[in-house]
Design a protein around this motif. Structure first.
Motif, PDB file in Angstrom:
ATOM      1  N   MET A 145       0.717  -1.349   0.019  1.00 15.35           N
ATOM      2  CA  MET A 145       0.092  -0.168   0.008  1.00 15.35           C
ATOM      3  C   MET A 145       0.863   1.195  -0.112  1.00 15.35           C
ATOM      4  SD  MET A 145      -1.549   0.149   4.075  1.00 15.35           S
ATOM      5  CE  MET A 145      -2.563  -1.169   3.651  1.00 15.35           C
ATOM      6  N   ASP A 146       0.280   2.217  -0.463  1.00 18.21           N
ATOM      7  CA  ASP A 146       1.161   3.563  -0.565  1.00 18.21           C
ATOM      8  C   ASP A 146       0.845   4.432   0.514  1.00 18.21           C
ATOM      9  OD1 ASP A 146      -1.211   4.950  -1.017  1.00 18.21           O
ATOM     10  OD2 ASP A 146      -0.824   5.098  -3.247  1.00 18.21           O
ATOM     11  N   VAL A 147       1.664   5.597   0.816  1.00 20.18           N
ATOM     12  CA  VAL A 147       1.361   6.505   1.811  1.00 20.18           C
ATOM     13  C   VAL A 147      -0.190   7.020   2.037  1.00 20.18           C
ATOM     14  CG1 VAL A 147       1.962   8.708   2.737  1.00 20.18           C
ATOM     15  CG2 VAL A 147       3.510   7.304   1.889  1.00 20.18           C
ATOM     16  N   HIS A 148      -0.880   7.180   0.896  1.00 20.82           N
ATOM     17  CA  HIS A 148      -2.347   7.594   0.951  1.00 20.82           C
ATOM     18  C   HIS A 148      -3.171   6.343   1.473  1.00 20.82           C
ATOM     19  CE1 HIS A 148      -0.457  10.751  -1.753  1.00 20.82           C
ATOM     20  NE2 HIS A 148      -1.463  11.568  -1.231  1.00 20.82           N
ATOM     21  N   GLU A 149      -2.682   5.317   1.060  1.00 16.72           N
ATOM     22  CA  GLU A 149      -3.710   4.175   1.420  1.00 16.72           C
ATOM     23  C   GLU A 149      -3.456   3.980   3.027  1.00 16.72           C
ATOM     24  OE1 GLU A 149      -3.953   1.572  -2.557  1.00 16.72           O
ATOM     25  OE2 GLU A 149      -2.022   1.471  -1.549  1.00 16.72           O
ATOM     26  N   LEU A 150      -2.079   4.147   3.429  1.00 19.42           N
ATOM     27  CA  LEU A 150      -1.916   3.744   4.659  1.00 19.42           C
ATOM     28  C   LEU A 150      -2.578   4.604   5.605  1.00 19.42           C
ATOM     29  CD1 LEU A 150      -0.067   2.169   6.949  1.00 19.42           C
ATOM     30  CD2 LEU A 150       1.751   3.881   6.701  1.00 19.42           C
ATOM     31  N   ALA A 151      -2.501   6.066   5.220  1.00 15.10           N
ATOM     32  CA  ALA A 151      -3.298   6.747   5.980  1.00 15.10           C
ATOM     33  C   ALA A 151      -4.733   6.840   6.171  1.00 15.10           C
ATOM     34  CB  ALA A 151      -2.757   8.463   5.544  1.00 15.10           C
TER      35      ALA A 151
ATOM     36  N   ARG B 148      11.155   1.615  -0.446  1.00 17.23           N
ATOM     37  CA  ARG B 148      11.255   2.765  -1.307  1.00 17.23           C
ATOM     38  C   ARG B 148      11.400   2.253  -2.707  1.00 17.23           C
ATOM     39  NH1 ARG B 148      11.274   7.970  -1.316  1.00 17.23           N
ATOM     40  NH2 ARG B 148      11.622   8.099   0.934  1.00 17.23           N
ATOM     41  N   PHE B 149      10.462   2.901  -3.654  1.00 21.43           N
ATOM     42  CA  PHE B 149      10.540   2.457  -5.202  1.00 21.43           C
ATOM     43  C   PHE B 149      10.854   3.804  -5.903  1.00 21.43           C
ATOM     44  CE2 PHE B 149       8.395  -1.261  -3.294  1.00 21.43           C
ATOM     45  CZ  PHE B 149       9.292  -2.364  -3.872  1.00 21.43           C
ATOM     46  N   GLY B 150      12.061   4.239  -6.088  1.00 20.44           N
ATOM     47  CA  GLY B 150      12.149   5.413  -6.632  1.00 20.44           C
ATOM     48  C   GLY B 150      11.869   6.413  -5.668  1.00 20.44           C
ATOM     49  N   LYS B 151      10.773   7.315  -6.074  1.00 24.39           N
ATOM     50  CA  LYS B 151      10.517   8.361  -5.068  1.00 24.39           C
ATOM     51  C   LYS B 151       9.040   7.998  -4.353  1.00 24.39           C
ATOM     52  CE  LYS B 151       7.591  10.904  -8.541  1.00 24.39           C
ATOM     53  NZ  LYS B 151       7.218  12.352  -8.927  1.00 24.39           N
ATOM     54  N   HIS B 152       8.864   6.790  -4.595  1.00 23.04           N
ATOM     55  CA  HIS B 152       7.620   6.331  -4.009  1.00 23.04           C
ATOM     56  C   HIS B 152       7.938   5.467  -2.552  1.00 23.04           C
ATOM     57  CE1 HIS B 152       5.185   7.651  -7.222  1.00 23.04           C
ATOM     58  NE2 HIS B 152       6.193   7.199  -8.215  1.00 23.04           N
ATOM     59  N   LEU B 153       7.054   5.575  -1.708  1.00 24.19           N
ATOM     60  CA  LEU B 153       7.116   4.842  -0.667  1.00 24.19           C
ATOM     61  C   LEU B 153       5.950   3.736  -0.720  1.00 24.19           C
ATOM     62  CD1 LEU B 153       7.850   7.389   2.329  1.00 24.19           C
ATOM     63  CD2 LEU B 153       9.283   5.523   1.308  1.00 24.19           C
ATOM     64  N   LYS B 154       6.140   2.409  -0.115  1.00 21.95           N
ATOM     65  CA  LYS B 154       5.112   1.342  -0.369  1.00 21.95           C
ATOM     66  C   LYS B 154       5.223   0.789   0.896  1.00 21.95           C
ATOM     67  CE  LYS B 154       3.800   2.079  -4.470  1.00 21.95           C
ATOM     68  NZ  LYS B 154       2.487   2.409  -4.853  1.00 21.95           N
ATOM     69  N   PHE B 155       4.189   0.197   1.515  1.00 22.21           N
ATOM     70  CA  PHE B 155       4.429  -0.566   2.920  1.00 22.21           C
ATOM     71  C   PHE B 155       3.640  -1.888   2.634  1.00 22.21           C
ATOM     72  CE2 PHE B 155       4.090   3.962   3.815  1.00 22.21           C
ATOM     73  CZ  PHE B 155       4.929   4.260   4.761  1.00 22.21           C
ATOM     74  N   ALA B 156       4.321  -2.861   2.923  1.00 21.03           N
ATOM     75  CA  ALA B 156       3.863  -4.189   2.915  1.00 21.03           C
ATOM     76  C   ALA B 156       2.593  -4.480   3.861  1.00 21.03           C
ATOM     77  CB  ALA B 156       4.850  -5.373   3.154  1.00 21.03           C
ATOM     78  N   ILE B 157       1.527  -5.197   3.606  1.00 24.73           N
ATOM     79  CA  ILE B 157       0.432  -5.110   4.716  1.00 24.73           C
ATOM     80  C   ILE B 157       0.759  -5.961   5.738  1.00 24.73           C
ATOM     81  CG2 ILE B 157      -1.842  -6.071   4.852  1.00 24.73           C
ATOM     82  CD1 ILE B 157      -2.465  -5.351   1.828  1.00 24.73           C
TER      83      ILE B 157
END
Length: 63
Positions: free
Chosen positions: A1-7, A31-40
């Protein structure tokens, strides 16, 4: 999930997620390039660690 989804999942402002990153709090991110992703699985594990300990039940019978 991304930052918006986590929030949205946690019901917090997006800025809080970024503040946690600055202060070393919150779930681990990738981090994937400039994107942050979070593992569920990481988010769920982090949530479980946030649980406050339960206190011993109070005795109501006075002797």
């Amino acid at each position: 999930m991304d930052v918006h989804e986590l929030a949205a999942y946690l019901g917090i402002p997006i800025s809080t997620v970024y503040d946690w990153r600055v202060h070393g709090k919150g779930p681990a991110a990738y981090r994937f390039g400039k994107h942050l992703k979070f593992a569920i699985s990481d988010v769920r594990a982090w949530i479980a660690q946030q649980r406050e300990p339960t206190s011993e039940p109070r005795r109501t019978d006075r002797r």
